[in-house]
Design a protein around this motif. Structure first.
Motif, PDB file in Angstrom:
ATOM      1  N   UNK A  34       1.211  -1.142   0.267  1.00  0.00           N
ATOM      2  CA  UNK A  34       0.087   0.344   0.145  1.00  0.00           C
ATOM      3  C   UNK A  34       0.858   1.674   0.052  1.00  0.00           C
ATOM      4  N   UNK A  35       1.953   0.936   0.659  1.00  0.00           N
ATOM      5  CA  UNK A  35       2.970   2.376   0.669  1.00  0.00           C
ATOM      6  C   UNK A  35       3.396   2.832  -0.192  1.00  0.00           C
ATOM      7  N   UNK A  36       4.085   1.789  -1.309  1.00  0.00           N
ATOM      8  CA  UNK A  36       4.083   2.066  -2.594  1.00  0.00           C
ATOM      9  C   UNK A  36       3.910   2.158  -3.990  1.00  0.00           C
ATOM     10  N   UNK A  40       3.705   5.431  -5.375  1.00  0.00           N
ATOM     11  CA  UNK A  40       3.521   5.741  -6.933  1.00  0.00           C
ATOM     12  C   UNK A  40       3.010   6.522  -7.885  1.00  0.00           C
ATOM     13  N   UNK A  41       1.851   7.577  -6.710  1.00  0.00           N
ATOM     14  CA  UNK A  41       1.444   8.637  -7.195  1.00  0.00           C
ATOM     15  C   UNK A  41       2.333  10.211  -7.762  1.00  0.00           C
ATOM     16  N   UNK A  42       3.366   9.940  -6.770  1.00  0.00           N
ATOM     17  CA  UNK A  42       5.209  10.790  -7.271  1.00  0.00           C
ATOM     18  C   UNK A  42       5.440  11.196  -7.814  1.00  0.00           C
ATOM     19  N   UNK A  43       5.647  10.181  -8.493  1.00  0.00           N
ATOM     20  CA  UNK A  43       5.698   9.955  -9.689  1.00  0.00           C
ATOM     21  C   UNK A  43       5.780  11.160 -10.924  1.00  0.00           C
ATOM     22  N   UNK A  51      12.413   4.457  -9.109  1.00  0.00           N
ATOM     23  CA  UNK A  51      12.987   3.263  -8.222  1.00  0.00           C
ATOM     24  C   UNK A  51      12.944   3.953  -7.051  1.00  0.00           C
ATOM     25  N   UNK A  52      12.827   5.525  -7.642  1.00  0.00           N
ATOM     26  CA  UNK A  52      13.036   6.114  -5.894  1.00  0.00           C
ATOM     27  C   UNK A  52      12.368   6.009  -5.022  1.00  0.00           C
ATOM     28  N   UNK A 133      14.419   7.480   3.886  1.00  0.00           N
ATOM     29  CA  UNK A 133      13.679   8.156   3.041  1.00  0.00           C
ATOM     30  C   UNK A 133      12.495   8.967   3.088  1.00  0.00           C
ATOM     31  N   UNK A 134      12.392   9.508   4.116  1.00  0.00           N
ATOM     32  CA  UNK A 134      12.674  10.982   3.915  1.00  0.00           C
ATOM     33  C   UNK A 134      13.083  12.487   3.063  1.00  0.00           C
ATOM     34  N   UNK A 135      14.138  11.831   3.557  1.00  0.00           N
ATOM     35  CA  UNK A 135      15.480  12.714   2.856  1.00  0.00           C
ATOM     36  C   UNK A 135      15.703  12.301   1.352  1.00  0.00           C
ATOM     37  N   UNK A 136      15.249  11.054   0.396  1.00  0.00           N
ATOM     38  CA  UNK A 136      15.903  10.852  -0.673  1.00  0.00           C
ATOM     39  C   UNK A 136      14.276  11.273  -0.840  1.00  0.00           C
ATOM     40  N   UNK A 137      12.848  11.707  -0.753  1.00  0.00           N
ATOM     41  CA  UNK A 137      11.745  11.065  -1.909  1.00  0.00           C
ATOM     42  C   UNK A 137      11.418  13.172  -1.322  1.00  0.00           C
TER      43      UNK A 137
END
Length: 368
Positions: A34-36, A40-43, A51-52, A133-137
């Motif tokens: 569910x998290x993925x 994916x909505x932010x791609x 990949x991110x 995770x937060x920094x990467x996003x």
């Protein structure tokens, strides 16, 4: 009661551990999927790719495992003991003199191993991975020149100006919806040759729909042979830094270890800032093992009655009922502690005590 482990302790513990691990794997897997899907909505936003999204979700799994373990523990314990009850193995153990307390102790010791592992995870791997995770996003979605340092706060770059903020928060504003407020802000401005041209300190940097405003400003301008200091109570900061990007990059209480949470609480109290969110997370870490074990102990008596004649669906339902009931109680007392401003230690001690009392009362009533 002998405390040395015996063969029935190992058998019960192994059975419970197996069902807990299976339930835990299923819950974490579903939550990760569910998290993925949500990520994916932010791609396509900024440089954010699949990949991110995949890496961000993978980094968040240790925190998700930590959060879901109490629910997995109680559901798995009930299902494991329920399976033993359905095959009359609990009845056989009782017939040879194994007491209910001994069975409960076997379950407690088995779950203590996983609980200890999760406590270590909650203080080491989970905060580090969630920060990653937060920094990467945030970096991929908003600005490649932004990062979050574990011990030195938020860093961002705009041209030749580097911003460092020790902490920050999004606040509700009746007029403008929300505003971002950064604390202990330093602005390092470099000249064309890469030398430090000025250093600006501000107690806070606030952003709303009108832009950025610095308060209690102190600026040191460096010349070739001199330093000039300027001060101002407040001034407008002409910057195009994205407040949403900075808010996304702020370190959240859940991403800090207990030691870092304690330091943050002390800092915020010294500076007259609201520390309730940090206190909430801090005391939840301390009561985490107690909550897990108390929740499972409260559910154990049901394995000797209603689960003997029930199927897998009944065991699953009771396990989820216990877990959800406990989570609602904990959430209720946590919110009440925040609103009424009483000690969070009381808020986190009451739910396990209430669950144990209710379980004991229902167990005695069933026996009677």
């Amino acid at each position: 009661m002998r405390l040395t482990p015996r063969i029935h302790d190992v058998y019960i513990g192994r059975n419970v551990l197996f069902t807990v691990l299976v339930v835990w794997l299923v819950l974490v897997g579903l939550d990760g999927i569910m998290a993925l899907s949500s990520e994916s909505k932010s791609i396509g936003t900024g440089t954010y790719t699949f990949g991110h999204a995949l890496a961000t979700t993978a980094y968040s799994l240790p925190r998700r495992a930590y959060t879901l373990f109490p629910m997995a523990a109680v559901i798995g314990a009930l299902m494991g003991l329920g399976q033993l009850a359905a095959t009359s193995e609990l009845t056989a153990l009782r017939a040879v003199g194994v007491s209910r307390r001994r069975i409960a102790l076997s379950v407690t010791i088995a779950l203590s191993l996983l609980t200890a592992l999760m406590v270590v995870n909650g203080e080491t791997l989970a905060p580090w991975a969630q920060n990653r995770a937060d920094t990467l996003r945030a970096s991929a979605k908003y600005n490649a020149d932004m990062s979050v340092a574990r011990y030195s706060g938020l860093w961002a770059r705009e041209g030749e100006t580097f911003l460092n903020a020790q902490s920050g928060e999004e606040l509700l504003d009746g007029k403008h919806g929300t505003r971002l407020e950064l604390h202990d802000v330093r602005l390092y401005t470099l000249d064309a040759e890469g030398r430090l041209a000025s250093l600006t300190y501000a107690a806070t940097a606030t952003h709303d729909d009108k832009g950025w405003v610095l308060s209690k400003v102190r600026r040191d301008v460096f010349g070739e042979r001199s330093v000039t200091r300027q001060t101002a109570e407040s001034e407008v900061w002409d910057s195009q830094l994205d407040a949403a990007a900075l808010a996304a990059g702020l370190a959240r209480p859940r991403n800090l270890s207990a030691a870092e949470l304690k330091t943050s609480i002390e800092y915020r109290k010294r500076n007259g800032l609201d520390a309730r969110d940090y206190e909430d997370t801090y005391w939840s870490r301390w009561f985490y093992p107690l909550n897990v074990l108390a929740l499972c102990l409260a559910a154990v008596p049901f394995a000797f009655g209603s689960l003997r004649s029930g199927g897998m669906g009944k065991r699953l339902f009771l396990g989820m009922l216990f877990a959800l009931g406990f989570m609602l109680l904990q959430m209720f007392f946590g919110r009440m502690a925040g609103v009424l401003k009483f000690d969070y230690r009381i808020a986190y001690a009451l739910p396990p005590i209430l669950m144990l009392l209710i379980s004991g009362w229902l167990s005695r009533r069933r026996v009677g």
